[in-house]
Design a protein around this motif. Sequence first.
Motif, mmCIF file in Angstrom:
data_model
loop_
_atom_site.group_PDB
_atom_site.id
_atom_site.type_symbol
_atom_site.label_atom_id
_atom_site.label_comp_id
_atom_site.label_asym_id
_atom_site.label_seq_id
_atom_site.Cartn_x
_atom_site.Cartn_y
_atom_site.Cartn_z
ATOM 1 N N ILE A 1 -18.718 -8.960 20.606
ATOM 2 C CA ILE A 1 -18.609 -7.533 20.564
ATOM 3 C C ILE A 1 -17.262 -7.070 20.724
ATOM 4 C CG2 ILE A 1 -19.555 -5.372 21.553
ATOM 5 C CD1 ILE A 1 -21.725 -7.353 20.324
ATOM 6 N N PHE B 1 -18.869 -7.726 15.791
ATOM 7 C CA PHE B 1 -19.233 -6.236 15.785
ATOM 8 C C PHE B 1 -18.488 -5.304 16.383
ATOM 9 C CE2 PHE B 1 -22.719 -9.302 16.015
ATOM 10 C CZ PHE B 1 -23.655 -8.748 14.995
ATOM 11 N N SER C 1 -16.899 -1.372 16.724
ATOM 12 C CA SER C 1 -17.286 -0.091 16.883
ATOM 13 C C SER C 1 -16.608 1.277 16.027
ATOM 14 C CB SER C 1 -17.307 0.710 18.250
ATOM 15 O OG SER C 1 -15.852 0.505 18.629
ATOM 16 N N THR D 1 -20.317 -0.674 14.314
ATOM 17 C CA THR D 1 -21.505 -0.813 15.391
ATOM 18 C C THR D 1 -21.088 -0.858 16.752
ATOM 19 O OG1 THR D 1 -20.733 -3.188 14.636
ATOM 20 C CG2 THR D 1 -22.733 -2.252 13.259
ATOM 21 N N ARG D 2 -21.411 0.291 17.141
ATOM 22 C CA ARG D 2 -21.164 0.498 18.683
ATOM 23 C C ARG D 2 -22.397 0.055 19.601
ATOM 24 N NH1 ARG D 2 -22.142 4.698 21.972
ATOM 25 N NH2 ARG D 2 -22.822 5.842 20.231
ATOM 26 N N LEU D 3 -22.053 -0.844 20.434
ATOM 27 C CA LEU D 3 -23.213 -1.466 21.177
ATOM 28 C C LEU D 3 -23.652 -0.385 22.254
ATOM 29 C CD1 LEU D 3 -24.423 -4.025 22.293
ATOM 30 C CD2 LEU D 3 -22.906 -4.474 23.834
ATOM 31 N N GLU D 4 -24.871 -0.261 22.308
ATOM 32 C CA GLU D 4 -25.623 0.605 23.013
ATOM 33 C C GLU D 4 -26.444 -0.025 24.137
ATOM 34 O OE1 GLU D 4 -28.810 3.467 21.337
ATOM 35 O OE2 GLU D 4 -26.988 4.782 21.495
ATOM 36 N N PHE E 1 -27.330 -1.460 18.569
ATOM 37 C CA PHE E 1 -26.492 -0.496 18.109
ATOM 38 C C PHE E 1 -26.667 0.628 18.140
ATOM 39 C CE2 PHE E 1 -25.438 -5.026 16.672
ATOM 40 C CZ PHE E 1 -24.442 -5.135 17.262
ATOM 41 N N SER F 1 -29.617 -3.632 14.848
ATOM 42 C CA SER F 1 -29.725 -5.041 15.960
ATOM 43 C C SER F 1 -29.197 -6.112 15.339
ATOM 44 C CB SER F 1 -30.998 -4.898 16.835
ATOM 45 O OG SER F 1 -31.970 -5.189 15.762
#
Length: 404
Positions: A7, A30, A32, A125-128, A141, A146
Motif C-alpha cells: 500500500i 496500490f 491512492s 486505490t485508497r485503502l479504506e 479500497f 479489493s
Amino acid sequence: MPKALIIGGGVVGPAMALFLQRDGWEVELFESRREPDAFGGLFLNVATNGLAVLETLGVRERLLSDAHHCPYMHMRGARGQLLATVPNGPAGEPERGSAVVRREWLNLVLREAAEAAQIPTRWGTRLERIEEGPDAVTAHFADGTSAVGDILIGCDGVGSVTRRWIDPHAPEPRYAGLLSVGGFARVEGLQPTPDAQTMVFGEHGFFGYLVREDATVYWFANPTHEEIDREALRTWPRDEILAELRDAHRNDPYPVPQILDGVVGAVGAYGVYELTHVPSWHRGRVVALGDAVHATSPSAGQGASLALEDAATLAQCLRTGGFPDAFARYQQRRQPRAEKVVAYAASINRNKRVPRTRLTRWLRDAMLPVFLRGAMTDTRNNDLYNYVVADEPAPSPDGHPRRR
C-alpha cells in the motif's frame, strides 16, 4: 508463489516491491493518487545511506543523473555571517555526500524500475479497511474494489490506515510547530552552489536554498506556525503564502528576499509531523514501514533514506524466515535506529523555531555556533550516514538462524 499487497506507490512502496520480487514474491502496488504529480513533495535529501540502498536496486546512477550533489551545508545567521559548514554525509568524504533531488524524480526512477520489472500498480486505490483471515489478508479500497494476498505491507505515510489497523490505540503524529513551505525560483546573477545547500537562521524564520547549474533555485522555509489542516494547506492561495514569507524574511541577508521575489510556478506547503514511538509495527499478516511508523521531520534529511533501509531490512527478514516472526525481527532491528533519528531531527527543530522575545532570540543566536560546532564533530553523523543493512543469518534446517 506468495503474494504481497503493498500500500503506497511513492518512494518506499516500489522499493519494497522490487526487493520482494527478486526473492520470488508476487507483488502488487496500490497508490491512492490517480496519477503521478510532477510537483508533488517538492524536493528532498537522499542521504548517503539511502543512496546505498538504491545502489542495491540498481537505480542509484539513474537518480544521480538529475541530482544536486550536496556533501556540505553552509549555516548562516540572520546577518549573513557564516556560523559553520556541516557535513551532509560521512565527515571527510565529500565524494560520498548526499544528494538533493525532486521528490517526483525519485518517485519516477523507482516507478520506472517497477514497470521494467512488470510489477503492476493500481492507481486511484485508497485503502479504506483491512480484513484478515486464517490464510490470507484482504485490502478493501474506497472505490469498492479489493485485493487478496498472503501479507499486506503498509507504505502509506504519516496518515497510515495500516498503522491504525495494526493498533487502533497507536499514537497519532505530533505536529512539530513548523510548516515546510517551498518551491523553485530564478534570481538574476545568483551563482550556482555546487556541493552545498545554504541554511539561514533568519530573524523571523528558517530558510534554506541551493542553486543548480542551470540557475534554478530550490528553496524552502520552515515558518513557526500554528497547525493548519492538510486540506487548508492544499488550498492556501499562493500569493498569501508568499506575502507571509516575504514579510517574515524581509530583513534577512541576500539572497533570501530576492529568492522569494523570484519564485516561479507553484508553492507547496506541508505540516511537519513526528512519530516518536509507535509500539507495534505489525500484527498478524500486516506490517508497516517508513513514515507510517517513524515519521521524522525533514530537518535531519533522513525520511526517505530510513524508509529505504526499512524495505531492505524487511526483505532480508522475510528471506530468512516466515511471518509473523520475520515482522518481529524487522521491528527489533529497525526501531532503535529509527527512533534515534526522529529524536535527532526533533532536536534540530528546536533551533528552527522562532524565539518569542528579543532576549531569547539573542540567546539562540549566541548558542547556535556552539550547537553547530558540536554537529560538525558529532560521531553520530558517521553512524547516521555509514549505516549498512547487514545480512541476517540464514536459517538452519531446524528453523533457527545460523551464520553464513
